[in-house]
Design an enzyme around this catalytic site. Structure first.
Site, PDB file in Angstrom:
ATOM      1  N   ALA A   1       0.939  -1.008  -0.100  1.00  0.00           N
ATOM      2  CA  ALA A   1      -0.138  -0.140  -0.013  1.00  0.00           C
ATOM      3  C   ALA A   1       0.900   1.127  -0.097  1.00  0.00           C
ATOM      4  CB  ALA A   1      -0.835  -0.039   1.360  1.00  0.00           C
TER       5      ALA A   1
ATOM      6  N   ASN B   1       8.109  -2.759  -2.567  1.00  0.00           N
ATOM      7  CA  ASN B   1       9.049  -2.064  -2.554  1.00  0.00           C
ATOM      8  C   ASN B   1      10.381  -3.154  -3.075  1.00  0.00           C
ATOM      9  OD1 ASN B   1       8.545  -2.657  -0.010  1.00  0.00           O
ATOM     10  ND2 ASN B   1      10.150  -1.792   0.915  1.00  0.00           N
TER      11      ASN B   1
ATOM     12  N   VAL C   1      11.163  -4.513 -11.490  1.00  0.00           N
ATOM     13  CA  VAL C   1      12.120  -5.743 -11.137  1.00  0.00           C
ATOM     14  C   VAL C   1      12.997  -6.066 -12.298  1.00  0.00           C
ATOM     15  CG1 VAL C   1      10.361  -7.030  -9.733  1.00  0.00           C
ATOM     16  CG2 VAL C   1      10.288  -7.348 -12.124  1.00  0.00           C
TER      17      VAL C   1
ATOM     18  N   GLU D   1       4.481  -0.033 -13.839  1.00  0.00           N
ATOM     19  CA  GLU D   1       3.822   1.364 -13.524  1.00  0.00           C
ATOM     20  C   GLU D   1       4.739   2.436 -14.010  1.00  0.00           C
ATOM     21  OE1 GLU D   1       0.515   1.931 -12.865  1.00  0.00           O
ATOM     22  OE2 GLU D   1       1.335   3.841 -13.771  1.00  0.00           O
TER      23      GLU D   1
ATOM     24  N   ALA E   1       4.411   9.195 -12.507  1.00  0.00           N
ATOM     25  CA  ALA E   1       5.232   9.859 -11.674  1.00  0.00           C
ATOM     26  C   ALA E   1       4.537  10.795 -10.521  1.00  0.00           C
ATOM     27  CB  ALA E   1       5.929  11.120 -12.589  1.00  0.00           C
TER      28      ALA E   1
ATOM     29  N   LYS F   1      10.568  -1.206 -18.455  1.00  0.00           N
ATOM     30  CA  LYS F   1      10.312  -0.135 -17.150  1.00  0.00           C
ATOM     31  C   LYS F   1      11.858   0.284 -16.822  1.00  0.00           C
ATOM     32  CE  LYS F   1       9.260   1.849 -13.803  1.00  0.00           C
ATOM     33  NZ  LYS F   1       8.565   3.139 -13.882  1.00  0.00           N
TER      34      LYS F   1
ATOM     35  N   ALA G   1      16.998  21.671 -16.844  1.00  0.00           N
ATOM     36  CA  ALA G   1      18.297  21.703 -15.778  1.00  0.00           C
ATOM     37  C   ALA G   1      17.920  21.922 -14.357  1.00  0.00           C
ATOM     38  CB  ALA G   1      19.438  22.528 -16.179  1.00  0.00           C
ATOM     39  N   SER G   2      18.543  21.088 -13.456  1.00  0.00           N
ATOM     40  CA  SER G   2      18.170  21.068 -12.108  1.00  0.00           C
ATOM     41  C   SER G   2      19.470  20.830 -11.252  1.00  0.00           C
ATOM     42  CB  SER G   2      17.093  20.117 -11.698  1.00  0.00           C
ATOM     43  OG  SER G   2      17.605  18.582 -12.018  1.00  0.00           O
TER      44      SER G   2
ATOM     45  N   GLY H   1      16.185  13.420  -8.311  1.00  0.00           N
ATOM     46  CA  GLY H   1      16.054  12.656  -7.032  1.00  0.00           C
ATOM     47  C   GLY H   1      14.770  11.466  -7.282  1.00  0.00           C
TER      48      GLY H   1
ATOM     49  N   CYS I   1      13.341   6.212  -7.749  1.00  0.00           N
ATOM     50  CA  CYS I   1      13.228   5.294  -9.115  1.00  0.00           C
ATOM     51  C   CYS I   1      14.678   5.304  -9.731  1.00  0.00           C
ATOM     52  CB  CYS I   1      12.053   5.272  -9.736  1.00  0.00           C
ATOM     53  SG  CYS I   1      10.425   4.910  -9.072  1.00  0.00           S
TER      54      CYS I   1
ATOM     55  N   GLN J   1      17.704   6.580  -9.710  1.00  0.00           N
ATOM     56  CA  GLN J   1      18.840   5.967  -9.468  1.00  0.00           C
ATOM     57  C   GLN J   1      18.756   4.487  -8.891  1.00  0.00           C
ATOM     58  OE1 GLN J   1      21.352   8.267  -6.544  1.00  0.00           O
ATOM     59  NE2 GLN J   1      21.755   6.346  -5.280  1.00  0.00           N
TER      60      GLN J   1
HETATM   61  N1  LIG Z   1       7.143   5.459  -6.369  1.00  0.00           N
HETATM   62  C1  LIG Z   1       7.026   5.673  -7.730  1.00  0.00           C
HETATM   63  O1  LIG Z   1       6.612   6.751  -8.087  1.00  0.00           O
HETATM   64  C2  LIG Z   1       7.026   4.357  -8.407  1.00  0.00           C
HETATM   65  C3  LIG Z   1       6.651   4.411  -9.805  1.00  0.00           C
HETATM   66  C4  LIG Z   1       6.538   3.309 -10.420  1.00  0.00           C
HETATM   67  C5  LIG Z   1       7.080   1.995 -10.223  1.00  0.00           C
HETATM   68  N2  LIG Z   1       7.510   2.090  -8.734  1.00  0.00           N
HETATM   69  C6  LIG Z   1       7.961   0.741  -8.173  1.00  0.00           C
HETATM   70  O2  LIG Z   1       6.912   0.077  -7.531  1.00  0.00           O
HETATM   71  C7  LIG Z   1       7.205  -0.540  -6.581  1.00  0.00           C
HETATM   72  C8  LIG Z   1       6.694   0.162  -4.944  1.00  0.00           C
HETATM   73  O3  LIG Z   1       7.363   1.468  -5.059  1.00  0.00           O
HETATM   74  P1  LIG Z   1       6.725   2.358  -3.677  1.00  0.00           P
HETATM   75  O4  LIG Z   1       7.158   3.638  -4.091  1.00  0.00           O
HETATM   76  O5  LIG Z   1       5.156   2.062  -3.864  1.00  0.00           O
HETATM   77  O6  LIG Z   1       7.145   1.664  -2.449  1.00  0.00           O
HETATM   78  P2  LIG Z   1       6.670   2.026  -0.887  1.00  0.00           P
HETATM   79  O7  LIG Z   1       8.040   1.582  -0.088  1.00  0.00           O
HETATM   80  O8  LIG Z   1       6.159   3.166  -1.026  1.00  0.00           O
HETATM   81  O9  LIG Z   1       5.632   0.645  -0.715  1.00  0.00           O
HETATM   82  C9  LIG Z   1       5.592  -0.451  -0.702  1.00  0.00           C
HETATM   83  C10 LIG Z   1       4.975  -1.121   0.229  1.00  0.00           C
HETATM   84  O10 LIG Z   1       4.933  -2.633   0.250  1.00  0.00           O
HETATM   85  C11 LIG Z   1       4.852  -3.000   1.580  1.00  0.00           C
HETATM   86  N3  LIG Z   1       5.201  -4.549   1.715  1.00  0.00           N
HETATM   87  C12 LIG Z   1       6.542  -5.052   1.681  1.00  0.00           C
HETATM   88  N4  LIG Z   1       6.755  -6.169   1.616  1.00  0.00           N
HETATM   89  C13 LIG Z   1       5.262  -6.660   1.895  1.00  0.00           C
HETATM   90  C14 LIG Z   1       4.632  -7.891   2.005  1.00  0.00           C
HETATM   91  N5  LIG Z   1       5.599  -9.105   1.879  1.00  0.00           N
HETATM   92  N6  LIG Z   1       3.261  -8.094   2.299  1.00  0.00           N
HETATM   93  C15 LIG Z   1       2.599  -6.904   2.141  1.00  0.00           C
HETATM   94  N7  LIG Z   1       3.349  -5.653   2.043  1.00  0.00           N
HETATM   95  C16 LIG Z   1       4.513  -5.627   1.885  1.00  0.00           C
HETATM   96  C17 LIG Z   1       5.594  -2.166   2.394  1.00  0.00           C
HETATM   97  O11 LIG Z   1       5.404  -2.130   3.846  1.00  0.00           O
HETATM   98  C18 LIG Z   1       5.278  -0.752   1.772  1.00  0.00           C
HETATM   99  O12 LIG Z   1       4.166  -0.161   2.327  1.00  0.00           O
HETATM  100  C19 LIG Z   1       8.845  -0.521  -6.293  1.00  0.00           C
HETATM  101  O13 LIG Z   1       9.238  -1.521  -7.121  1.00  0.00           O
HETATM  102  C20 LIG Z   1       9.024   0.674  -7.201  1.00  0.00           C
HETATM  103  O14 LIG Z   1      10.299   0.762  -8.123  1.00  0.00           O
HETATM  104  C21 LIG Z   1       7.586   3.132  -8.060  1.00  0.00           C
HETATM  105  O1  LIG Z   2      13.362  17.893 -16.733  1.00  0.00           O
HETATM  106  C1  LIG Z   2      13.561  17.356 -15.576  1.00  0.00           C
HETATM  107  C2  LIG Z   2      12.647  16.319 -15.082  1.00  0.00           C
HETATM  108  C3  LIG Z   2      12.723  16.047 -13.614  1.00  0.00           C
HETATM  109  N1  LIG Z   2      13.736  16.224 -13.134  1.00  0.00           N
HETATM  110  C4  LIG Z   2      13.914  15.499 -11.669  1.00  0.00           C
HETATM  111  O2  LIG Z   2      13.878  14.283 -11.827  1.00  0.00           O
HETATM  112  C5  LIG Z   2      13.309  13.672 -10.669  1.00  0.00           C
HETATM  113  C6  LIG Z   2      12.182  12.562 -11.171  1.00  0.00           C
HETATM  114  O3  LIG Z   2      11.297  13.385 -11.700  1.00  0.00           O
HETATM  115  P1  LIG Z   2      10.145  12.661 -12.411  1.00  0.00           P
HETATM  116  O4  LIG Z   2      10.295  11.415 -13.221  1.00  0.00           O
HETATM  117  O5  LIG Z   2       9.072  13.464 -12.703  1.00  0.00           O
HETATM  118  O6  LIG Z   2       9.396  11.869 -10.960  1.00  0.00           O
HETATM  119  P2  LIG Z   2       9.220  10.352 -10.464  1.00  0.00           P
HETATM  120  O7  LIG Z   2       7.967  10.121  -9.648  1.00  0.00           O
HETATM  121  O8  LIG Z   2      10.560   9.948  -9.974  1.00  0.00           O
HETATM  122  O9  LIG Z   2       8.876   9.450 -11.844  1.00  0.00           O
HETATM  123  C7  LIG Z   2       9.808   8.834 -12.623  1.00  0.00           C
HETATM  124  O10 LIG Z   2      10.065   7.566 -11.774  1.00  0.00           O
HETATM  125  C8  LIG Z   2       9.102   6.597 -11.776  1.00  0.00           C
HETATM  126  C9  LIG Z   2       9.230   5.621 -10.714  1.00  0.00           C
HETATM  127  O11 LIG Z   2       9.733   4.348 -11.864  1.00  0.00           O
HETATM  128  C10 LIG Z   2       8.355   6.495 -13.228  1.00  0.00           C
HETATM  129  O12 LIG Z   2       7.017   5.588 -12.739  1.00  0.00           O
HETATM  130  C11 LIG Z   2       8.152   7.828 -13.876  1.00  0.00           C
HETATM  131  O13 LIG Z   2       7.665   7.495 -15.405  1.00  0.00           O
HETATM  132  C12 LIG Z   2       9.376   8.609 -14.074  1.00  0.00           C
HETATM  133  O14 LIG Z   2       9.280   9.813 -14.517  1.00  0.00           O
HETATM  134  C13 LIG Z   2      12.982  14.765  -9.716  1.00  0.00           C
HETATM  135  O15 LIG Z   2      13.825  15.112  -8.785  1.00  0.00           O
HETATM  136  C14 LIG Z   2      12.817  15.920 -10.710  1.00  0.00           C
HETATM  137  O16 LIG Z   2      12.909  17.163 -10.119  1.00  0.00           O
HETATM  138  C15 LIG Z   2      14.612  17.149 -13.571  1.00  0.00           C
HETATM  139  O17 LIG Z   2      15.777  17.506 -12.659  1.00  0.00           O
HETATM  140  N2  LIG Z   2      14.529  17.672 -14.807  1.00  0.00           N
END
Ligand SMILES: NC(=O)c1ccc[n+]([C@@H]2O[C@H](COP(=O)([O-])OP(=O)(O)OC[C@H]3O[C@@H](n4cnc5c(N)ncnc54)[C@H](O)[C@@H]3O)[C@@H](O)[C@H]2O)c1
Ligand SMILES: O=c1ccn([C@@H]2O[C@H](COP(=O)(O)OP(=O)(O)O[C@H]3O[C@H](CO)[C@@H](O)[C@H](O)[C@H]3O)[C@@H](O)[C@H]2O)c(=O)[nH]1
Length: 479
Positions: free
Chosen positions: A18, A96, A138, A167, A170, A226, A274-275, A279, A282, A284
């Site tokens: 969640a 995660n 993954v 997914e 952003a 991804k 530019a920034s 951060g 995802c 890094q």
């Molecule tokens: N944050 C984003 O914007 C984003 C976007 C696209 C993809 N992703 C990917 O999606 C995945 C999840 O990212 P997130 O940012 O939602 O992470 P998150 O840390 O916010 O959430 C993950 C949740 O999973 C729970 N969890 C872990 N192990 C568990 C288990 N065995 N049973 C039940 N719950 C469990 C944790 O307690 C946590 O609440 C990662 O692989 C990430 O790379 C993240």
């Molecule tokens: O022109 C740009 C665009 C973004 N950023 C920075 O890049 C980082 C990531 O930004 P953004 O990509 O918008 O946010 P995320 O939530 O990290 O989303 C990225 O990471 C997710 C997790 O995998 C993916 O699902 C998204 O498609 C992908 O955009 C942030 O620090 C932004 O400030 C810049 O410095 N310059």
């Protein structure tokens, strides 16, 4: 994709995890599919309690409204993971997958133990066929390990179909991205059963996503896409940040360069801002994962190529901090530095890998006094992020050097320099004249997001340094 009416129909969905992805993604599914029961589960009872409260654990514009509309109707948040698995015919694994901190691949490989724990749980609890969907990011071929675990630990003969459905949302725009995605990618085996499972998931999305935006690939292509998408996006930022360094040294303006390049339809204008450095949880992590994958496959040149995107990002953050120190007459000892913004981007309270952490650590190591303001990041999170784990008394030392302000104006009072670390809209429209009056002189602004009107601030009296903008006063003949 054309809907096949023979595909299994999804009536109940369980989402394991969640977090930032599982919560918003499955809340939008519940909103768009009122005929499907959606249960989002987590091992963390505090997180689940927050999802069931008025203060959701994730700040995301528009999310409150979606959750309020569906919670208790066809959307449920629970810690009863087994029950939700049993009831569901489709299960998203959205846990995660952080970078490993120790052991083989430490610092690069994805830690898959949460994915494995979820898979084992599904295997041991299930008493009917399930479609299992990798929503977590993954490494390539993770679905294959999941299949082995499922088959070895479930009732004999029980059918599981595994799909990859990465997914692309952003943070800060998650609801918009989920409501109108550029594409929905579904990876499956090319067997009739694999294709039928893909069609079942596609049918869920077709409740609101146009069919032409849903497309299917093989499992491995989907998993790798991804990592590839994030690597390509981050590469653009590191590329423009590398140009920013050249701009600052030459007097060119990186926004003009980005605009000029982006007008080429082959390049396009997006993701060229530019920034101070990218951060977020995802970019890094996923590039490190790709570097590890390349190395493991015996492709060191490919690994080195992608690693450079991270190296350039580290350089961008360090270069910015150095510029602050150098400009303030090479010392910031006991000087107050106001840091505006702590989240990794605007419209989120998420601080994972935020550039602000690096900047604050660099300023602390120069013995500066740092005052931080962010409109959405909770105080406790900032303390946690700035405290070095395992270093004795570091929590106390941080509090001697760092304060957290309730407003931008408060953070800037008596400061020698203002550092804009996050592009929150309120910093564009800040009462800069009032800020100027309250600061020590000369008053400096270091705009790590290039969002303020530098000319207007200079008129007030500030000395402004924006990332990727050339020196203020150049050779008079050419200025
Ligand atoms: N944050 C984003 O914007 C984003 C976007 C696209 C993809 N992703 C990917 O999606 C995945 C999840 O990212 P997130 O940012 O939602 O992470 P998150 O840390 O916010 O959430 C993950 C949740 O999973 C729970 N969890 C872990 N192990 C568990 C288990 N065995 N049973 C039940 N719950 C469990 C944790 O307690 C946590 O609440 C990662 O692989 C990430 O790379 C993240
Ligand atoms: O022109 C740009 C665009 C973004 N950023 C920075 O890049 C980082 C990531 O930004 P953004 O990509 O918008 O946010 P995320 O939530 O990290 O989303 C990225 O990471 C997710 C997790 O995998 C993916 O699902 C998204 O498609 C992908 O955009 C942030 O620090 C932004 O400030 C810049 O410095 N310059």
């Amino acid at each position: 994709m054309v809907l096949d009416r023979t595909a299994p129909k999804v009536r109940a969905i369980c989402c394991i995890g969640a977090g930032y992805v599982g919560g918003p993604t499955c809340s939008v599914i519940a909103q768009r599919c009122p005929h499907i029961k959606v249960t989002i589960v987590d091992v963390n009872p505090v997180r689940i309690a927050a999802w069931n409260s008025d203060t959701l654990p994730v700040f995301e514009p528009g999310l409150d409204e979606v959750v309020k509309e569906c919670r208790g109707r066809n959307l449920f948040f629970s810690t009863d993971i087994d029950d939700a698995i049993r009831e569901a015919d489709l299960i998203f694994v959205s846990v995660n997958t952080p970078t490993k901190k120790s052991g083989v691949g430490a610092g690069y490989a994805a830690d898959l133990h949460y994915v494995e724990a979820s898979t084992r749980r599904i295997a041991s609890v299930s008493d009917a066929p399930k479609i299992i969907v990798e929503k977590s990011t993954v490494p390539c071929r993770t679905a294959s390990s999941m299949r082995v675990i499922l088959e070895a630990n479930s009732r004999p003969g029980l059918r599981f179909d595994i799909l990859s459905n990465p997914e692309f949302l952003a943070e800060g725009t998650a609801i918009r991205d989920l409501s109108a995605p550029d594409r929905v990618l579904i990876g499956s085996l090319s067997t009739p059963e694999g294709k039928a499972a893909a069609r079942a998931l596609a049918a869920v999305y077709e409740n609101w996503v146009p069919p032409e935006k849903i497309f299917t690939t093989g499992l491995w292509s989907s998993e790798l896409s991804k990592l590839a998408a994030n690597a390509l996006l981050a590469q653009r930022i590191s590329s423009i940040n590398a140009m920013a360094a050249i701009c600052e040294a030459t007097g060119a303006d990186v926004d003009e360069v980005a605009h000029a390049c982006g007008l080429d339809a082959r390049i396009g204008p997006k993701f060229l801002k530019a920034s101070v450095g990218f951060g977020g949880s995802c970019f890094q992590k996923d590039i490190l994962n790709l570097v590890y994958l390349s190395d493991s496959l015996g492709l060191p040149q490919v690994a080195a190529y992608w690693k450079q995107v991270i190296t350039m990002n580290e350089y961008s953050k360090a270069r910015f901090a150095q510029k602050v120190v150098q400009t303030l007459f090479s010392t910031i000892t006991n000087k107050k530095i106001a840091v505006l913004g702590f989240a990794f981007k605007k419209d989120t309270g998420d601080t994972r890998e935020t550039a602000a952490i690096s900047l604050c650590k660099d300023f602390r190591s120069e013995n500066a006094l740092v005052s931080i303001y962010d409109p959405k990041v909770p105080e406790a999170q900032i303390w946690l992020d700035l405290t070095e784990p395992g270093v004795v008394d570091d929590g106390q030392k941080v509090k001697q050097q760092v304060t957290i302000a309730a407003s931008a104006i408060e953070a800037c009072k008596d400061a020698e320099a203002v550092v804009i670390a996050t592009e929150w809209d309120e910093f564009r429209t800040l009462d800069w004249a009032t800020v100027y009056k309250s600061m020590k002189k000369p008053a400096f602004v270091f705009d790590g997001r290039s969002i303020v009107d530098a000319a207007a601030l200079r008129k007030i009296g500030f000395q402004v340094h924006s990332v990727g903008k050339g020196p203020e006063i150049q050779d008079p003949v050419w200025a």
